[in-house]
Design an enzyme around this catalytic site. Structure first.
Site, short mmCIF file in Angstrom:
data_model
loop_
_atom_site.label_atom_id
_atom_site.label_comp_id
_atom_site.label_asym_id
_atom_site.label_seq_id
_atom_site.Cartn_x
_atom_site.Cartn_y
_atom_site.Cartn_z
N SER A 1 11.53 8.26 -3.30
CA SER A 1 13.15 8.34 -2.00
C SER A 1 14.04 7.37 -2.98
O SER A 1 15.09 7.80 -3.00
CB SER A 1 11.85 7.35 -1.09
OG SER A 1 13.20 7.50 -0.49
N LYS B 1 12.58 2.43 1.19
CA LYS B 1 13.15 4.05 1.13
C LYS B 1 11.10 3.77 1.57
O LYS B 1 10.49 4.84 0.96
CB LYS B 1 13.00 4.41 -0.51
CG LYS B 1 14.27 3.83 -0.29
CD LYS B 1 15.25 4.78 0.32
CE LYS B 1 16.09 4.38 0.84
NZ LYS B 1 16.72 4.53 1.73
N HIS C 1 14.13 -6.30 4.49
CA HIS C 1 13.39 -6.47 3.28
C HIS C 1 13.24 -7.57 2.59
O HIS C 1 12.83 -7.40 1.25
CB HIS C 1 14.54 -5.48 2.71
CG HIS C 1 14.71 -3.66 3.15
ND1 HIS C 1 13.91 -3.12 3.64
CD2 HIS C 1 16.30 -4.04 2.27
CE1 HIS C 1 14.63 -2.61 3.91
NE2 HIS C 1 16.25 -2.36 3.49
N GLY D 1 10.55 4.42 5.46
CA GLY D 1 10.45 4.95 6.19
C GLY D 1 11.22 3.23 7.32
O GLY D 1 10.66 3.68 8.34
N THR D 2 11.38 2.81 6.74
CA THR D 2 12.63 1.47 7.83
C THR D 2 12.96 2.28 8.52
O THR D 2 13.30 2.12 9.89
CB THR D 2 14.09 0.95 6.63
OG1 THR D 2 13.19 0.62 5.61
CG2 THR D 2 13.99 -0.18 7.26
N THR D 3 14.25 3.67 8.71
CA THR D 3 15.14 4.06 9.32
C THR D 3 14.15 4.04 10.76
O THR D 3 14.49 4.61 12.37
CB THR D 3 15.99 5.23 8.83
OG1 THR D 3 16.20 4.78 7.92
CG2 THR D 3 16.60 5.71 9.69
N TRP D 4 13.13 5.47 10.66
CA TRP D 4 11.80 6.25 11.52
C TRP D 4 11.91 5.08 12.64
O TRP D 4 11.43 4.78 13.48
CB TRP D 4 10.97 6.59 9.97
CG TRP D 4 10.07 7.17 11.77
CD1 TRP D 4 9.68 7.54 12.40
CD2 TRP D 4 8.48 7.59 10.93
NE1 TRP D 4 9.49 8.55 13.19
CE2 TRP D 4 7.60 8.05 12.18
CE3 TRP D 4 7.63 7.43 9.98
CZ2 TRP D 4 6.87 8.93 11.80
CZ3 TRP D 4 6.86 8.21 10.19
CH2 TRP D 4 6.20 8.78 11.00
N ARG E 1 16.40 12.08 3.73
CA ARG E 1 16.24 13.46 2.56
C ARG E 1 14.96 14.54 2.97
O ARG E 1 15.02 15.50 3.87
CB ARG E 1 15.94 13.12 1.43
CG ARG E 1 16.21 13.10 0.06
CD ARG E 1 15.66 12.59 -1.21
NE ARG E 1 14.43 12.12 -0.88
CZ ARG E 1 13.62 12.64 -1.64
NH1 ARG E 1 13.30 13.79 -2.22
NH2 ARG E 1 12.00 12.80 -1.56
N ARG F 1 4.49 2.15 1.98
CA ARG F 1 4.61 3.37 1.37
C ARG F 1 4.06 3.71 0.23
O ARG F 1 4.33 2.68 -0.61
CB ARG F 1 6.30 4.27 2.20
CG ARG F 1 6.19 5.63 1.84
CD ARG F 1 7.78 6.43 1.09
NE ARG F 1 7.61 7.20 1.98
CZ ARG F 1 9.03 8.56 1.93
NH1 ARG F 1 9.77 7.70 1.18
NH2 ARG F 1 8.41 9.62 2.13
P1 A3P Z 1 12.50 10.66 1.70
O1 A3P Z 1 12.98 10.33 0.37
O2 A3P Z 1 10.71 10.69 0.88
O3 A3P Z 1 12.55 11.91 2.68
P2 A3P Z 1 13.71 4.35 4.61
O4 A3P Z 1 14.63 4.76 5.95
O5 A3P Z 1 13.30 2.81 4.25
O6 A3P Z 1 15.88 3.99 4.19
O7 A3P Z 1 13.57 4.92 4.07
C1 A3P Z 1 13.89 6.73 3.50
C2 A3P Z 1 12.82 7.25 4.05
O8 A3P Z 1 12.10 7.91 4.93
C3 A3P Z 1 13.14 8.92 3.28
O9 A3P Z 1 12.29 9.34 3.06
C4 A3P Z 1 13.50 9.61 4.61
O10 A3P Z 1 13.87 10.97 4.41
C5 A3P Z 1 12.50 9.21 5.34
N1 A3P Z 1 12.94 9.17 7.51
C6 A3P Z 1 13.97 8.93 7.63
N2 A3P Z 1 14.05 8.94 8.61
C7 A3P Z 1 12.71 10.04 8.77
C8 A3P Z 1 11.70 10.32 10.05
N3 A3P Z 1 11.94 10.44 11.47
N4 A3P Z 1 10.33 10.67 10.10
C9 A3P Z 1 9.91 10.48 8.97
N5 A3P Z 1 10.68 9.94 7.85
C10 A3P Z 1 11.67 9.52 7.67
#
Ligand code: A3P
Length: 316
Positions: free
Chosen positions: A158, A68, A128, A70-73, A282, A150
């Site tokens: 998150s 949570k 992680h 910003g791993t996905t980003w 989210r 973060r």
């Molecule tokens: P929120 O729950 O605050 O919206 P992870 O990827 O580590 O699981 O983290 C998830 C968080 O990154 C979530 O935050 C999600 O919305 C946010 N997120 C996912 N994709 C993103 C993107 N492309 N740019 C910015 N934030 C992103």
């Protein structure tokens, strides 16, 4: 479940019996291994197997985060960056248009089915795991590590939403108060937050050529320059020519929250049974904690953060 409890090795069973245990808010037990909490014997066995068997290469690029953060980003950006010659970010065939970023950059410690896209060389691997638990071969190799952190208040919020999404069907929701209490104690998967971040922070100061430390909050504020720094760090700098046709903006647009979260694959796809791709998107904003935490909770987290991070130079 990737490994059934009954399939745990003797070594792992013995290890488990020697570790401090707590109940996990999500499901099952947590075990404290090397100072951090691991959910279930299955994961512990996966981690021990990685530690024993994983062979790092100097060319590997590790993307390290707490869940949570910003791993996905980060996965999307680094995948797009490293593979930009093979996959033009503007292409309608780009793998990020039909795959969730987690299908393109895999976790070291748990398997996610690939959709036939090979990330080739350099290998992009995410984890992680805290610094202390990385396989020895990673520590000894010359591989690059990008750590994305973060601010703890948004990380907690998150995580709270994530936990409830995963739990809801079977067991009812977790209350904000009980989740907050666990977070403050550091008792949740890969916690405590502060120790995890500090491990990589200190390493980034000692060996800046090996560990790049980023903050989600700063990356949101200035994504372009973070992308450039990332490119320099991992050895594929943005050239003048690429700057001239706005490659940076193309990658940022491809990987933006709005773009990725609205793709069909991320609206309706599933990463694993019980985990929808949409769960990873989210709000994607900085400061959402203000909508969830009471002033007292925010103050408490700030105080813990200040105390734990001390004079390390890491601040939020
Ligand atoms: P929120 O729950 O605050 O919206 P992870 O990827 O580590 O699981 O983290 C998830 C968080 O990154 C979530 O935050 C999600 O919305 C946010 N997120 C996912 N994709 C993103 C993107 N492309 N740019 C910015 N934030 C992103």
């Amino acid at each position: 479940k990737f490994i059934q409890e009954e399939e745990l090795s003797e070594e792992c069973r013995e290890l488990i019996s020697s570790l401090p245990t707590e109940k996990c808010l999500l499901f099952g037990n947590l075990y404290q291994y090397q100072g951090f909490w691991v959910s279930s014997g299955n994961y512990l066995q996966k981690i021990v197997t990685c530690q024993n068997q994983f062979e790092a290469r100097d060319s590997d690029i590790f993307l390290v985060t707490l869940p949570k953060s910003g791993t996905t980003w980060l996965k999307a950006m680094v995948f797009a960056l490293v593979n930009r010659t093979q996959y033009d970010p503007k292409s309608t065939q780009h793998p990020l248009l039909s795959n969730n970023p987690h299908q393109l950059v895999h976790f070291l410690e748990f398997p996610i089915p690939r959709n036939g896209v090979d990330s080739s060389t350099p290998r992009l691997i995410s984890t992680h795991l805290p610094l202390v638990s990385l396989p020895e071969s990673v520590k000894k190799s010359g591989c690059k590590i990008v750590y994305l952190c973060r601010n703890p208040k948004d990380n907690f919020v998150s995580r709270f939403h994530w936990q409830n999404k995963l739990r809801r069907q079977e067991m009812g929701g977790i209350s904000l108060e009980e989740a907050f209490e666990s977070f403050c104690r550091g008792v949740y998967t890969y916690g405590p937050f502060w120790d995890h971040a500090l491990g990589y922070w200190k390493q980034s100061l000692e060996t800046p050529e090996r560990v790049l430390f980023f903050k989600y909050d700063e990356m949101k504020a200035d994504p372009g320059n973070h992308l450039r720094k990332l490119a320099d760090f991992i050895g594929c700098p943005i050239s003048k020519e690429e700057e001239s046709f706005n490659l940076v903006d193309q990658i940022l647009e491809l990987c933006s929250f709005d773009h990725l979260s609205n793709l069909e694959v991320n609206r309706t796809g599933k990463l694993l049974p019980g985990i929808n791709n949409s769960n990873f998107f989210r709000r994607g904003e900085v400061g959402d904690w203000k909508n969830h935490l009471t002033p007292e909770m925010a103050q408490k987290l700030d105080e813990i953060t200040k105390e734990k991070l001390g004079a390390s130079g890491l601040t939020f």
